[in-house]
Write a protein that holds these residues in place. Structure first.
Motif, PDB file in Angstrom:
ATOM      1  N   GLN A  76       0.704  -1.263  -0.004  1.00 13.89           N
ATOM      2  CA  GLN A  76       0.171   0.051  -0.014  1.00 13.89           C
ATOM      3  C   GLN A  76       0.827   1.247  -0.047  1.00 13.89           C
ATOM      4  O   GLN A  76       0.515   2.255  -0.641  1.00 13.89           O
ATOM      5  CB  GLN A  76      -0.877  -0.017   1.292  1.00 13.89           C
ATOM      6  CG  GLN A  76      -2.016  -0.902   1.376  1.00 13.89           C
ATOM      7  CD  GLN A  76      -2.862  -0.970  -0.006  1.00 13.89           C
ATOM      8  OE1 GLN A  76      -3.400   0.032  -0.274  1.00 13.89           O
ATOM      9  NE2 GLN A  76      -2.970  -2.083  -0.707  1.00 13.89           N
ATOM     10  N   LEU A  77       2.079   1.279   0.849  1.00 14.09           N
ATOM     11  CA  LEU A  77       2.792   2.390   0.788  1.00 14.09           C
ATOM     12  C   LEU A  77       3.486   2.747  -0.727  1.00 14.09           C
ATOM     13  O   LEU A  77       3.585   3.991  -0.913  1.00 14.09           O
ATOM     14  CB  LEU A  77       3.887   2.129   1.731  1.00 14.09           C
ATOM     15  CG  LEU A  77       5.077   3.221   1.624  1.00 14.09           C
ATOM     16  CD1 LEU A  77       4.395   4.402   2.424  1.00 14.09           C
ATOM     17  CD2 LEU A  77       6.171   2.866   2.825  1.00 14.09           C
ATOM     18  N   ILE A  78       3.861   1.602  -1.210  1.00 11.37           N
ATOM     19  CA  ILE A  78       4.432   1.828  -2.777  1.00 11.37           C
ATOM     20  C   ILE A  78       3.247   2.202  -3.582  1.00 11.37           C
ATOM     21  O   ILE A  78       3.666   3.338  -4.302  1.00 11.37           O
ATOM     22  CB  ILE A  78       4.903   0.574  -2.979  1.00 11.37           C
ATOM     23  CG1 ILE A  78       6.536   0.127  -2.272  1.00 11.37           C
ATOM     24  CG2 ILE A  78       5.623   0.478  -4.661  1.00 11.37           C
ATOM     25  CD1 ILE A  78       6.961  -1.184  -2.543  1.00 11.37           C
ATOM     26  N   ASN A  80       0.567   3.600  -3.208  1.00 14.40           N
ATOM     27  CA  ASN A  80      -0.143   4.971  -2.903  1.00 14.40           C
ATOM     28  C   ASN A  80       0.879   6.099  -2.764  1.00 14.40           C
ATOM     29  O   ASN A  80       0.338   7.377  -2.280  1.00 14.40           O
ATOM     30  CB  ASN A  80      -1.136   5.012  -1.498  1.00 14.40           C
ATOM     31  CG  ASN A  80      -2.247   4.140  -1.797  1.00 14.40           C
ATOM     32  OD1 ASN A  80      -2.697   3.760  -2.955  1.00 14.40           O
ATOM     33  ND2 ASN A  80      -2.545   3.073  -0.715  1.00 14.40           N
ATOM     34  N   SER A  81       2.239   5.882  -2.759  1.00 14.61           N
ATOM     35  CA  SER A  81       3.259   6.892  -2.543  1.00 14.61           C
ATOM     36  C   SER A  81       2.949   8.187  -3.442  1.00 14.61           C
ATOM     37  O   SER A  81       3.616   9.233  -3.277  1.00 14.61           O
ATOM     38  CB  SER A  81       4.473   6.214  -2.677  1.00 14.61           C
ATOM     39  OG  SER A  81       4.701   5.722  -3.873  1.00 14.61           O
ATOM     40  N   ARG A  82       2.549   7.876  -4.706  1.00 11.71           N
ATOM     41  CA  ARG A  82       2.371   9.151  -5.523  1.00 11.71           C
ATOM     42  C   ARG A  82       1.238  10.374  -4.636  1.00 11.71           C
ATOM     43  O   ARG A  82       1.503  11.398  -5.160  1.00 11.71           O
ATOM     44  CB  ARG A  82       1.552   8.744  -6.717  1.00 11.71           C
ATOM     45  CG  ARG A  82       0.019   8.144  -6.747  1.00 11.71           C
ATOM     46  CD  ARG A  82      -0.453   7.917  -8.021  1.00 11.71           C
ATOM     47  NE  ARG A  82      -2.173   7.401  -7.992  1.00 11.71           N
ATOM     48  CZ  ARG A  82      -2.161   6.322  -7.218  1.00 11.71           C
ATOM     49  NH1 ARG A  82      -1.394   5.273  -7.167  1.00 11.71           N
ATOM     50  NH2 ARG A  82      -3.697   6.264  -7.589  1.00 11.71           N
ATOM     51  N   TYR A  83       0.733   9.803  -3.654  1.00  9.44           N
ATOM     52  CA  TYR A  83      -0.188  11.115  -3.135  1.00  9.44           C
ATOM     53  C   TYR A  83       0.869  11.787  -2.177  1.00  9.44           C
ATOM     54  O   TYR A  83       0.254  12.922  -1.814  1.00  9.44           O
ATOM     55  CB  TYR A  83      -1.208  10.097  -2.004  1.00  9.44           C
ATOM     56  CG  TYR A  83      -2.304   9.632  -2.925  1.00  9.44           C
ATOM     57  CD1 TYR A  83      -2.937  10.176  -3.975  1.00  9.44           C
ATOM     58  CD2 TYR A  83      -2.377   8.144  -2.986  1.00  9.44           C
ATOM     59  CE1 TYR A  83      -3.894   9.273  -4.823  1.00  9.44           C
ATOM     60  CE2 TYR A  83      -3.262   7.420  -3.605  1.00  9.44           C
ATOM     61  CZ  TYR A  83      -4.165   8.002  -4.485  1.00  9.44           C
ATOM     62  OH  TYR A  83      -5.012   7.273  -5.162  1.00  9.44           O
ATOM     63  N   PHE A  84       1.799  11.431  -1.934  1.00 10.31           N
ATOM     64  CA  PHE A  84       2.796  12.258  -1.360  1.00 10.31           C
ATOM     65  C   PHE A  84       3.262  13.480  -2.395  1.00 10.31           C
ATOM     66  O   PHE A  84       2.985  14.701  -1.909  1.00 10.31           O
ATOM     67  CB  PHE A  84       4.307  11.727  -0.931  1.00 10.31           C
ATOM     68  CG  PHE A  84       4.346  10.435  -0.002  1.00 10.31           C
ATOM     69  CD1 PHE A  84       3.504  10.753   1.453  1.00 10.31           C
ATOM     70  CD2 PHE A  84       4.683   9.362  -0.191  1.00 10.31           C
ATOM     71  CE1 PHE A  84       3.434  10.065   2.247  1.00 10.31           C
ATOM     72  CE2 PHE A  84       4.358   8.506   0.811  1.00 10.31           C
ATOM     73  CZ  PHE A  84       3.973   9.056   2.236  1.00 10.31           C
ATOM     74  N   GLY A 211       2.596   2.354  -9.302  1.00 11.81           N
ATOM     75  CA  GLY A 211       2.820   3.575  -8.249  1.00 11.81           C
ATOM     76  C   GLY A 211       4.404   3.971  -8.288  1.00 11.81           C
ATOM     77  O   GLY A 211       4.590   5.543  -8.488  1.00 11.81           O
ATOM     78  N   VAL A 212       5.381   3.213  -8.367  1.00 12.79           N
ATOM     79  CA  VAL A 212       6.689   3.613  -8.397  1.00 12.79           C
ATOM     80  C   VAL A 212       6.858   4.332  -9.774  1.00 12.79           C
ATOM     81  O   VAL A 212       7.431   5.310 -10.284  1.00 12.79           O
ATOM     82  CB  VAL A 212       7.471   2.522  -8.527  1.00 12.79           C
ATOM     83  CG1 VAL A 212       8.952   2.878  -8.742  1.00 12.79           C
ATOM     84  CG2 VAL A 212       7.620   1.922  -7.008  1.00 12.79           C
ATOM     85  N   ILE A 215       5.479   7.929  -9.823  1.00  7.95           N
ATOM     86  CA  ILE A 215       6.286   8.789  -9.304  1.00  7.95           C
ATOM     87  C   ILE A 215       7.504   9.219  -9.958  1.00  7.95           C
ATOM     88  O   ILE A 215       7.719  10.255 -10.048  1.00  7.95           O
ATOM     89  CB  ILE A 215       6.981   8.008  -7.886  1.00  7.95           C
ATOM     90  CG1 ILE A 215       5.608   7.878  -6.804  1.00  7.95           C
ATOM     91  CG2 ILE A 215       7.842   8.973  -7.410  1.00  7.95           C
ATOM     92  CD1 ILE A 215       6.260   7.119  -5.510  1.00  7.95           C
TER      93      ILE A 215
END
Length: 237
Positions: A76-78, A80-84, A211-212, A215
């Protein structure tokens, strides 16, 4: 000058199409959630607290395969990291004195579409505008999930495929209006589409998650755009 209620109503109006699109897409998620063994409460709770189609579908797959909690969390972290990155962008549009309380609520409601309509708001961004968008988007996603769980496998596969297309139509509705009035944005969108295609075709990027990839492309394009087309400090004033 708009009041808090006026900002909320404006956001709600712009969020209604997003909520309708979310209802159609999350309907599919609800059906898959039932097939994975989740009950209506668990499915809706997941939709309300996660708010990401890619993350939820991936999480559902891991849950169905009895994956470890740590594995689910890292995935989930990877994904959804685009939301950072979206949060960083919106932080430049809000008043610097905005409280942490407002920032946390806004952060919870950030999705691709909510970010799209929020970042396009002229001038400073009011938290209450984002709350208005969230007031339509979150219930649409949650209700779609609920109806999907309840309906089960009643709907034919062709109709489910048609519902899934709604998300792509909604994304187009978010990016086309700003692009029509700004050649730089239109060019950046075109470049991002080309790079996205390259990332799906080149073998070296095949092992990267979606997601990666997002980013990497975002940082690359945004970095070049910020250097070549810098935004003046008073743009959001």
């Amino acid at each position: 000058m708009k009041t808090y209620m006026g900002e909320w109503k404006s956001g709600l109006k712009n969020g209604i199409p997003i909520g309708m699109g979310y209802f159609a897409v999350s309907f599919t998620f609800g059906i898959l959630a039932k097939q994975a063994g989740l009950n209506p409460f668990e499915s809706v709770f997941m939709s309300v607290t996660n708010l990401t189609s890619a993350g939820q579908f991936a999480g559902l797959t891991l849950i169905a395969s009895a994956a470890a909690i740590l594995e689910i969390a890292i995935t989930q972290l990877i994904i959804n990291s685009r939301y950072f990155l979206m949060s960083f962008a919106l932080s430049q549009k809000i008043d610097p004195n905005t409280s942490v309380f407002h920032r946390l609520i806004m952060a919870h409601g950030i999705t691709d579409e909510v970010f799209g309509v929020s970042v396009a708001v002229p001038g400073k961004l009011s938290p209450y505008y984002v709350y208005g968008v969230m007031s339509a988007a979150i219930p649409g996603w949650a209700l779609g999930t609920l109806f999907g769980v309840i309906s089960g496998n009643v709907l034919p596969p062709r109709l489910m495929s048609a519902l899934s297309i709604a998300l792509f139509g909604m994304l187009l509705a978010v990016i086309i209006p700003p692009a029509k009035g700004n050649k730089v944005i239109a060019g950046l969108i075109f470049v991002s589409m080309v790079l996205s295609l390259v990332f799906t075709r080149v073998q070296i990027f095949a092992s990267l998650s979606s997601g990666v990839k997002i980013i990497i492309i975002t940082l690359f394009i945004a970095g070049i755009a910020a250097f070549v087309f810098p935004v003046k400090e008073d743009t959001y004033e």
